[in-house]
Motif scaffolding. Sequence first.
Motif, PDB file in Angstrom:
ATOM      1  N   ALA A 153      30.007  44.562  34.714  1.00  0.00           N
ATOM      2  CA  ALA A 153      28.556  44.754  34.818  1.00  0.00           C
ATOM      3  C   ALA A 153      28.010  44.294  36.175  1.00  0.00           C
ATOM      4  N   LYS A 154      28.691  44.730  37.240  1.00  0.00           N
ATOM      5  CA  LYS A 154      28.232  44.393  38.586  1.00  0.00           C
ATOM      6  C   LYS A 154      28.033  45.683  39.368  1.00  0.00           C
ATOM      7  N   PRO A 155      27.141  45.670  40.352  1.00  0.00           N
ATOM      8  CA  PRO A 155      26.954  46.871  41.169  1.00  0.00           C
ATOM      9  C   PRO A 155      28.258  47.261  41.869  1.00  0.00           C
ATOM     10  N   LEU A 156      28.534  48.549  41.914  1.00  0.00           N
ATOM     11  CA  LEU A 156      29.737  49.052  42.574  1.00  0.00           C
ATOM     12  C   LEU A 156      29.813  48.564  44.013  1.00  0.00           C
ATOM     13  N   GLU A 157      28.692  48.564  44.704  1.00  0.00           N
ATOM     14  CA  GLU A 157      28.642  48.110  46.098  1.00  0.00           C
ATOM     15  C   GLU A 157      29.124  46.661  46.225  1.00  0.00           C
ATOM     16  N   HIS A 158      28.730  45.812  45.290  1.00  0.00           N
ATOM     17  CA  HIS A 158      29.162  44.406  45.332  1.00  0.00           C
ATOM     18  C   HIS A 158      30.669  44.292  45.111  1.00  0.00           C
ATOM     19  N   HIS A 159      31.186  45.072  44.171  1.00  0.00           N
ATOM     20  CA  HIS A 159      32.620  44.995  43.876  1.00  0.00           C
ATOM     21  C   HIS A 159      33.447  45.516  45.057  1.00  0.00           C
ATOM     22  N   ILE A 160      33.024  46.627  45.641  1.00  0.00           N
ATOM     23  CA  ILE A 160      33.719  47.160  46.814  1.00  0.00           C
ATOM     24  C   ILE A 160      33.712  46.112  47.933  1.00  0.00           C
ATOM     25  N   THR A 161      32.561  45.496  48.178  1.00  0.00           N
ATOM     26  CA  THR A 161      32.451  44.493  49.233  1.00  0.00           C
ATOM     27  C   THR A 161      33.374  43.317  48.958  1.00  0.00           C
ATOM     28  N   HIS A 162      33.409  42.856  47.710  1.00  0.00           N
ATOM     29  CA  HIS A 162      34.300  41.749  47.359  1.00  0.00           C
ATOM     30  C   HIS A 162      35.754  42.129  47.632  1.00  0.00           C
ATOM     31  N   LEU A 163      36.163  43.311  47.219  1.00  0.00           N
ATOM     32  CA  LEU A 163      37.562  43.720  47.419  1.00  0.00           C
ATOM     33  C   LEU A 163      37.883  43.894  48.902  1.00  0.00           C
ATOM     34  N   LEU A 164      36.916  44.320  49.695  1.00  0.00           N
ATOM     35  CA  LEU A 164      37.130  44.414  51.142  1.00  0.00           C
ATOM     36  C   LEU A 164      37.323  43.021  51.754  1.00  0.00           C
ATOM     37  N   VAL A 165      36.504  42.065  51.352  1.00  0.00           N
ATOM     38  CA  VAL A 165      36.672  40.687  51.838  1.00  0.00           C
ATOM     39  C   VAL A 165      38.039  40.167  51.399  1.00  0.00           C
ATOM     40  N   HIS A 166      38.384  40.375  50.138  1.00  0.00           N
ATOM     41  CA  HIS A 166      39.667  39.917  49.590  1.00  0.00           C
ATOM     42  C   HIS A 166      40.835  40.520  50.384  1.00  0.00           C
ATOM     43  N   GLY A 167      40.798  41.837  50.573  1.00  0.00           N
ATOM     44  CA  GLY A 167      41.863  42.511  51.313  1.00  0.00           C
ATOM     45  C   GLY A 167      41.938  42.057  52.761  1.00  0.00           C
ATOM     46  N   PHE A 168      40.782  41.846  53.379  1.00  0.00           N
ATOM     47  CA  PHE A 168      40.737  41.384  54.768  1.00  0.00           C
ATOM     48  C   PHE A 168      41.357  39.994  54.895  1.00  0.00           C
ATOM     49  N   LEU A 169      41.060  39.120  53.948  1.00  0.00           N
ATOM     50  CA  LEU A 169      41.648  37.775  53.992  1.00  0.00           C
ATOM     51  C   LEU A 169      43.169  37.834  53.871  1.00  0.00           C
ATOM     52  N   HIS A 170      43.684  38.766  53.075  1.00  0.00           N
ATOM     53  CA  HIS A 170      45.145  38.936  53.009  1.00  0.00           C
ATOM     54  C   HIS A 170      45.706  39.291  54.384  1.00  0.00           C
ATOM     55  N   LEU A 171      44.996  40.143  55.123  1.00  0.00           N
ATOM     56  CA  LEU A 171      45.469  40.511  56.460  1.00  0.00           C
ATOM     57  C   LEU A 171      45.480  39.310  57.402  1.00  0.00           C
ATOM     58  N   LEU A 172      44.637  38.336  57.109  1.00  0.00           N
ATOM     59  CA  LEU A 172      44.548  37.138  57.943  1.00  0.00           C
ATOM     60  C   LEU A 172      45.464  36.023  57.451  1.00  0.00           C
ATOM     61  N   GLY A 173      46.340  36.351  56.499  1.00  0.00           N
ATOM     62  CA  GLY A 173      47.333  35.385  56.053  1.00  0.00           C
ATOM     63  C   GLY A 173      46.986  34.624  54.795  1.00  0.00           C
ATOM     64  N   TYR A 174      45.840  34.885  54.204  1.00  0.00           N
ATOM     65  CA  TYR A 174      45.470  34.210  52.959  1.00  0.00           C
ATOM     66  C   TYR A 174      46.233  34.840  51.799  1.00  0.00           C
ATOM     67  N   ASP A 175      46.510  34.026  50.771  1.00  0.00           N
ATOM     68  CA  ASP A 175      47.209  34.533  49.592  1.00  0.00           C
ATOM     69  C   ASP A 175      46.764  33.752  48.367  1.00  0.00           C
ATOM     70  N   HIS A 176      47.230  34.189  47.203  1.00  0.00           N
ATOM     71  CA  HIS A 176      46.847  33.533  45.948  1.00  0.00           C
ATOM     72  C   HIS A 176      48.043  33.447  45.005  1.00  0.00           C
ATOM     73  N   GLU A 177      49.212  33.191  45.588  1.00  0.00           N
ATOM     74  CA  GLU A 177      50.436  33.072  44.787  1.00  0.00           C
ATOM     75  C   GLU A 177      50.482  31.760  44.007  1.00  0.00           C
ATOM     76  N   THR A 178      49.916  30.706  44.564  1.00  0.00           N
ATOM     77  CA  THR A 178      49.867  29.424  43.860  1.00  0.00           C
ATOM     78  C   THR A 178      48.411  29.118  43.511  1.00  0.00           C
ATOM     79  N   ASP A 179      48.205  28.186  42.592  1.00  0.00           N
ATOM     80  CA  ASP A 179      46.847  27.793  42.219  1.00  0.00           C
ATOM     81  C   ASP A 179      46.081  27.256  43.429  1.00  0.00           C
ATOM     82  N   GLU A 180      46.754  26.463  44.249  1.00  0.00           N
ATOM     83  CA  GLU A 180      46.101  25.893  45.429  1.00  0.00           C
ATOM     84  C   GLU A 180      45.683  26.991  46.412  1.00  0.00           C
TER      85      GLU A 180
END
Length: 169
Positions: free
Chosen positions: A119-146
């Motif tokens: 129940a979120k605007p599509l624009e917000h979800h797309i933006t979140h996924l773009l930020v998420h994907g961009f952070l992966h390109l910068l070396g961020y990950d979420h394999e561990t809880d930390e």
Amino acid sequence: MSEIIRDPAASAPLPVEIDLLVEAGEWPPENELLRLVQRAVGAALAELQLDWTQSSELSIVFCDDARIRELNAGWRGKDKPTNVLSFPAFEFGQDEQPPMLGDIVLAAETVAREAELEAKPLEHHITHLLVHGFLHLLGYDHETDEEAEHMEAVERRALARLAIPDPYA
């Protein structure tokens, strides 16, 4: 389509050139997608306070579930669609800026379905996924809880800069 991104809070250009491709799927118009990419990447860079001196390239592909399923199976061994995939061109180091950051690929049906379910605007979800994907390109990950806690905190702060509510709440 290529454009230099501008920080949402400033008039100085940010050092990322965007190549945007709408390959398949039902997406907003390209000019709207480019605006979302510019805002997402600009907010992430502003949050991280990266001081780059040269321009880098970033490729964004908007596709459908069938295409992202192929990519997910081929690269990750997971034969199912997903919302976003990131393909870094280089291993990112905080000291140096690579000439090509990599590719971010989003899947139309999965992204739209998730936005509706949450129940979120599509624009917000797309933006979140773009930020998420961009952070992966910068070396961020979420394999561990930390790692996940750190990455999600950066995502929350970057999205807050754009007045987008916490996607993990």
